[in-house]
Scaffold this motif. Sequence first.
Motif, PDB file in Angstrom:
ATOM      1  N   ASP A  29     -11.752   5.371  -3.259  1.00 61.39           N
ATOM      2  CA  ASP A  29     -11.405   6.724  -3.666  1.00 61.39           C
ATOM      3  C   ASP A  29     -12.262   7.773  -2.964  1.00 61.39           C
ATOM      4  O   ASP A  29     -11.883   8.943  -2.869  1.00 61.39           O
ATOM      5  N   SER A  30     -13.414   7.379  -2.444  1.00 58.79           N
ATOM      6  CA  SER A  30     -14.296   8.315  -1.751  1.00 58.79           C
ATOM      7  C   SER A  30     -14.021   8.375  -0.244  1.00 58.79           C
ATOM      8  O   SER A  30     -14.642   9.160   0.461  1.00 58.79           O
ATOM      9  N   ASP A  95      -3.140   3.301   2.544  1.00 59.70           N
ATOM     10  CA  ASP A  95      -2.058   4.066   3.153  1.00 59.70           C
ATOM     11  C   ASP A  95      -2.220   5.532   2.759  1.00 59.70           C
ATOM     12  O   ASP A  95      -2.021   5.905   1.607  1.00 59.70           O
ATOM     13  N   VAL A  96      -2.557   6.364   3.700  1.00 61.17           N
ATOM     14  CA  VAL A  96      -2.852   7.775   3.423  1.00 61.17           C
ATOM     15  C   VAL A  96      -1.629   8.500   2.886  1.00 61.17           C
ATOM     16  O   VAL A  96      -1.723   9.330   1.994  1.00 61.17           O
ATOM     17  N   PRO A 100      -2.921   9.172  -2.332  1.00 61.70           N
ATOM     18  CA  PRO A 100      -3.909  10.237  -2.283  1.00 61.70           C
ATOM     19  C   PRO A 100      -5.232   9.750  -2.810  1.00 61.70           C
ATOM     20  O   PRO A 100      -5.303   8.879  -3.664  1.00 61.70           O
ATOM     21  N   SER A 101      -6.305  10.366  -2.320  1.00 65.70           N
ATOM     22  CA  SER A 101      -7.635   9.883  -2.659  1.00 65.70           C
ATOM     23  C   SER A 101      -7.927   9.956  -4.142  1.00 65.70           C
ATOM     24  O   SER A 101      -8.656   9.134  -4.689  1.00 65.70           O
ATOM     25  N   THR A 107      -4.767   3.241  -8.788  1.00 66.58           N
ATOM     26  CA  THR A 107      -3.807   2.378  -8.099  1.00 66.58           C
ATOM     27  C   THR A 107      -4.381   0.996  -7.881  1.00 66.58           C
ATOM     28  O   THR A 107      -3.711  -0.019  -8.075  1.00 66.58           O
ATOM     29  N   ALA A 108      -5.656   0.942  -7.481  1.00 68.57           N
ATOM     30  CA  ALA A 108      -6.301  -0.342  -7.254  1.00 68.57           C
ATOM     31  C   ALA A 108      -6.341  -1.153  -8.528  1.00 68.57           C
ATOM     32  O   ALA A 108      -6.077  -2.351  -8.541  1.00 68.57           O
TER      33      ALA A 108
END
Length: 352
Positions: A29-30, A95-96, A100-101, A107-108
């Motif tokens: 996420d970072s 996947d960008v 989204p960050s 999601t993970a």
Amino acid sequence: MNKLQVFVGQRKTIRKKVTECFNNVNNYDSFNPSERLSERGILLHYKEKLSDLDSKILAEKFFNRETVVEADLETELNSCQDYLDKIERLLPLLDVSENPSSNVTDTARSLLKQPTAPLPKFSSREGEDFSRFITEFENTTSAFSYPDRDLLLLLKQQIDGRAKYLLYSLEADKQSYKDAKELLVSAFASKEARINSTIQKLLNLKLGEKDDPFIYISNLRTICEAVRTLKIDANEFTRFFAWRGINGNFKSHLVQITTKTHPSLDDILDIFFNASERYESTKGKTPQEIKFRNKFRNTPVKDSTDSLAIKTKVMESKSSVPNCLLCSRSDSKESNHYVNKCQKFSTPAEKV
């Protein structure tokens, strides 16, 4: 150090790096878009290298040997698949465009820690219905909105035996649930095979004195469902019993002419007389006899000194009294010697 040891050492290093990436999933996420792209490229490189090394190691350890222990092969395949699965789980998170960050952590967690569902299993054993398995599998997983790659991972966990080995043969660019399903359906659930299996189950259906009526009605309902789903009509039943009544030798001719494992009723009727002609020509003969006869029918007989020598030895073995066949049939008075000792016809050309 041999090639196998080199390959295993290289793979061990890459597997260690994949495990480090997998354990680092909560830090994604970072990552900024550039870091995500870089990490994704590294994982794709690891995937390509692992696939290549796995193939080389399998070839060295199993495929190039005459005897293989199935348990060892299965353990090796499972180990290979585990690390490829880890990479497949990580790639969507990097996947960008789709992740989204701000949502990477959630999601993970949703991908890696899904709730346990009562999924069916398929072991590739005789009598198992793959079409029923895949229907139950999709009905169960549809409630959780799994991505395609996660569906593929779950499918691999729920199958075993030949089906699992078959999935391992999927090309690198076809690692999707759709491609895996199509491959397994073509191998274990073709329409012709399912129709034959359904009619055979109906033929074997029986309620004996000591049988449980509930098991009987359960099997009957399953067969009725298959008949409706496959749209089995009178032609299919006729074809099944017609094919069942044909002996194995005649069947082989029908299969050879139609090039179909399960010829249709129209196929059988159309080429029956053609197959009958072939059948009559081989009737009463074993496949070995037919092969032996055809082999020597097409082999020309050589009239040479070699054949003459063989015939001479056979004739000589039948009698212990020397007798030259060539001299006895010519004007020579001396024939009390063997052909190979003949002085009058001393060369092979003269003997011929």
